[in-house]
Design a protein around this motif. Structure first.
Motif, PDB file in Angstrom:
ATOM      1  N   VAL A  33       0.861  -1.293  -0.138  1.00 41.92           N
ATOM      2  CA  VAL A  33       0.118  -0.108   0.049  1.00 41.92           C
ATOM      3  C   VAL A  33       0.850   1.349  -0.181  1.00 41.92           C
ATOM      4  CG1 VAL A  33      -1.586   1.156   1.442  1.00 41.92           C
ATOM      5  CG2 VAL A  33      -1.918  -1.045   1.108  1.00 41.92           C
ATOM      6  N   ASP A  34       0.617   2.375  -0.732  1.00 43.29           N
ATOM      7  CA  ASP A  34       1.233   3.317  -0.836  1.00 43.29           C
ATOM      8  C   ASP A  34       1.217   4.131   0.857  1.00 43.29           C
ATOM      9  OD1 ASP A  34       1.734   6.110  -2.524  1.00 43.29           O
ATOM     10  OD2 ASP A  34       1.157   6.599  -0.575  1.00 43.29           O
ATOM     11  N   ARG A  36       1.222   6.869   2.224  1.00 41.93           N
ATOM     12  CA  ARG A  36       0.264   7.765   2.685  1.00 41.93           C
ATOM     13  C   ARG A  36      -1.015   7.198   3.123  1.00 41.93           C
ATOM     14  NH1 ARG A  36       1.679  11.658  -2.095  1.00 41.93           N
ATOM     15  NH2 ARG A  36       1.922   9.585  -3.187  1.00 41.93           N
ATOM     16  N   TYR A  37      -1.672   6.025   2.478  1.00 46.04           N
ATOM     17  CA  TYR A  37      -2.859   5.359   2.754  1.00 46.04           C
ATOM     18  C   TYR A  37      -2.490   4.674   3.949  1.00 46.04           C
ATOM     19  CZ  TYR A  37      -5.523   6.219  -1.335  1.00 46.04           C
ATOM     20  OH  TYR A  37      -6.256   6.703  -2.315  1.00 46.04           O
ATOM     21  N   GLY A 212      -6.992  13.823   2.499  1.00 42.62           N
ATOM     22  CA  GLY A 212      -7.418  12.633   1.747  1.00 42.62           C
ATOM     23  C   GLY A 212      -6.651  11.394   1.926  1.00 42.62           C
ATOM     24  N   TYR A 213      -5.938  11.188   3.142  1.00 44.78           N
ATOM     25  CA  TYR A 213      -5.086  10.052   3.206  1.00 44.78           C
ATOM     26  C   TYR A 213      -5.927   8.654   4.018  1.00 44.78           C
ATOM     27  CZ  TYR A 213      -0.704  12.546   2.492  1.00 44.78           C
ATOM     28  OH  TYR A 213       0.454  13.410   2.066  1.00 44.78           O
ATOM     29  N   ILE A 214      -7.111   9.322   4.552  1.00 46.50           N
ATOM     30  CA  ILE A 214      -7.683   8.166   5.378  1.00 46.50           C
ATOM     31  C   ILE A 214      -8.787   7.591   4.433  1.00 46.50           C
ATOM     32  CG2 ILE A 214      -9.235   7.869   7.394  1.00 46.50           C
ATOM     33  CD1 ILE A 214      -7.541  10.120   8.686  1.00 46.50           C
ATOM     34  N   ASP A 215      -8.624   6.465   4.188  1.00 52.36           N
ATOM     35  CA  ASP A 215      -9.554   5.576   2.992  1.00 52.36           C
ATOM     36  C   ASP A 215     -10.367   4.679   3.998  1.00 52.36           C
ATOM     37  OD1 ASP A 215      -9.990   4.631   0.096  1.00 52.36           O
ATOM     38  OD2 ASP A 215      -9.750   2.864   1.436  1.00 52.36           O
ATOM     39  N   PRO A 216     -11.694   4.862   3.532  1.00 53.04           N
ATOM     40  CA  PRO A 216     -12.652   3.998   4.381  1.00 53.04           C
ATOM     41  C   PRO A 216     -12.308   2.476   4.264  1.00 53.04           C
ATOM     42  CG  PRO A 216     -13.815   5.442   2.763  1.00 53.04           C
ATOM     43  CD  PRO A 216     -12.312   5.698   2.823  1.00 53.04           C
ATOM     44  N   LEU A 218      -9.804   1.005   3.509  1.00 52.59           N
ATOM     45  CA  LEU A 218      -8.494   0.266   4.125  1.00 52.59           C
ATOM     46  C   LEU A 218      -8.578   0.523   5.624  1.00 52.59           C
ATOM     47  CD1 LEU A 218      -5.781  -0.580   2.901  1.00 52.59           C
ATOM     48  CD2 LEU A 218      -4.948   1.541   3.182  1.00 52.59           C
ATOM     49  N   SER A 219      -9.065   1.348   6.044  1.00 48.94           N
ATOM     50  CA  SER A 219      -9.469   1.853   7.465  1.00 48.94           C
ATOM     51  C   SER A 219     -10.278   0.858   8.325  1.00 48.94           C
ATOM     52  CB  SER A 219      -9.767   3.078   7.713  1.00 48.94           C
ATOM     53  OG  SER A 219      -8.929   4.068   7.317  1.00 48.94           O
TER      54      SER A 219
END
Lengths: 268, 168
Positions: A33-34, A36-37, A212-216, A218-219
């Motif tokens: 995963v990148d 930042r994500y 925009g780093y917090i992705d639902p 993935l989280s």
């Protein structure tokens, strides 16, 4: 990913390091995963670990509320600075810094810590801020107090910058500051660290959410894994052989940090 | 002492000696006693700090439970519809604007977006430690504990700066 997050929550709660130190390398080096994500997801895991674990530690009487809140001033300001720097720094440099922090954390985890309680007079600042307390031991409540408060505060600021920069709770530095510099009992240091990292992470999370780093997607698995892990870790604090855990934890950190450096610089 | 202290290796005195030295190390003694259950310690239940501890402990507990429940709900709904779609996190694209601010997330939830529900749960999670500081701040004002009013006030301003400042 769920199992890895569960482990991260468990280890994070038990050691006071926060789950991020496991989550970021797990997502970047195992799942590709990148970063930042990965940082966004790890902030989520750190907050979940902190809330779940601190709730238990407060009730058990380990975490020192006043000390935690005082040190939050340093970590909060540090985290804002770190989060602002993060977008100006290249990803390779960021990865390298993270790897160094992991190696250093691994080294710190192996340092023996003295549990000796001395009867020196209270320092003025300690007295003024009521940075003393008691914690449960087999012999009943043991009292303790904080020493070298300004130095501990300074180290906490650096810990805050790192956590804002890297998305890890940088609990290792916080535990170091409380345990080695302020000479608090080890369990008070780790539990108070667990208590404070939630606020530090929330500061960074606000900034990263806006970027925009917090992705639902993935989280979600991360949070659902970390949460039960952290509960279990907090419950297990009294009964786990920390010496064994420390060695395992350090080995994992060393392996992960080398892998991250390889991923970032290997293709050059 | 726990059972380890009774472990003796008669054939090798060197090992036994090393073991006994190791077991007397303060760290090991501390860890081994920590394995025992100790009686519930007595705390002064009327002390303000104890009351604050109970309040914060409950706040953190219910906050994280609520957030997890929302994330779980949103996650199940999301996977039911999109579970088979491939996802790419190798390349950073950034989230759509709607997932970047609390107002945007609420809009997303109201318009029935399932990822929005997950993001709402994450917002609740982020809010929990913020609320914890806020409650402490109010508590210290009531106690007229000036140093800690200032300390928690500083933390709150830091939090507000980063949470709100990101949008202006």
């Amino acid at each position: 990913m769920w199992a890895g997050s569960f482990l991260a929550g468990f280890l994070g709660a038990l050691t006071g390091l926060g789950g991020g130190v496991v989550i970021v390398p797990l997502l970047t080096s195992v799942f590709g995963v990148d970063i930042r994500y990965a940082i966004g997801a790890s902030l989520v895991s750190v907050i979940a670990t902190s809330c779940a674990a601190a709730s238990t530690y407060i009730r058990q009487g380990y975490a020192n509320l006043r000390l935690g809140m005082f040190l939050e001033v340093a970590t909060t300001i540090g985290a804002i600075v770190g989060a602002l720097l993060a977008t100006m720094i290249s990803i390779k440099l960021l990865t390298l810094v993270l790897a160094i922090v992991l190696l250093y954390s691994a080294y710190l985890a192996q340092q023996p810590r003295s549990e000796v309680l001395t009867d020196d007079a209270e320092e003025a600042l300690t007295q003024q801020l009521q940075l003393h307390g008691t914690y449960p031991t087999p012999d009943g409540l043991m009292s303790y107090q904080a020493y070298s408060v300004p130095l501990g505060f300074g180290l906490m600021s650096i810990a805050g910058v790192l956590s804002g920069l890297l998305g890890i709770g940088s609990g290792a530095l916080k535990v170091l500051a409380m345990d080695q510099v302020m000479r608090l009992p080890f369990k008070v240091s780790t539990t108070t660290s667990s208590f404070t990292i939630g606020v530090t992470a929330a500061v960074s999370a606000g900034v990263y959410l806006a970027r925009g780093y917090i992705d639902p997607g993935l989280s979600m698995p991360v949070m659902l894994g970390v949460f039960p892990g952290a509960w279990l870790g907090a419950k297990a604090l009294m009964g786990t052989k920390v010496s064994v855990l420390r060695v395992v934890f350090s080995v994992v950190l060393v392996v992960m940090s080398f892998k991250m450096v390889y991923n970032a610089f290997g293709e050059m | 002492m726990p059972p380890e202290s009774e472990v003796q290796i008669p054939t090798s005195t060197v090992t036994a000696q090393a073991l006994s030295i190791a077991l007397e190390h303060p760290l090991v003694v501390d860890l081994s006693v920590s394995c025992q259950d100790y009686a519930q310690h007595q705390l002064d239940e009327r002390s303000p700090d104890y009351r604050l501890g109970i309040i914060l402990s409950n706040l953190l507990k219910y906050g994280v439970w609520l957030a997890t429940a929302i994330v779980l709900l949103g996650g199940i709904l999301y996977l039911v519809r999109h579970g088979m779609e491939p996802v790419n996190y190798h390349i950073f694209q950034g989230e759509p604007d709607m997932f970047r601010s609390p107002a945007g997330v609420i809009d997303a939830v109201l318009s029935g977006r399932r990822r929005g529900i997950v993001q709402l749960g994450l917002l609740f999670l982020i809010a929990t430690p913020v609320l914890r500081v806020l409650v402490s701040f109010i508590f210290f004002i009531k106690q007229r504990d000036i140093p800690y009013v200032v300390i928690t006030g500083l933390v709150i301003s830091g939090l507000l700066y980063s949470l709100l400042g990101a949008y202006f």
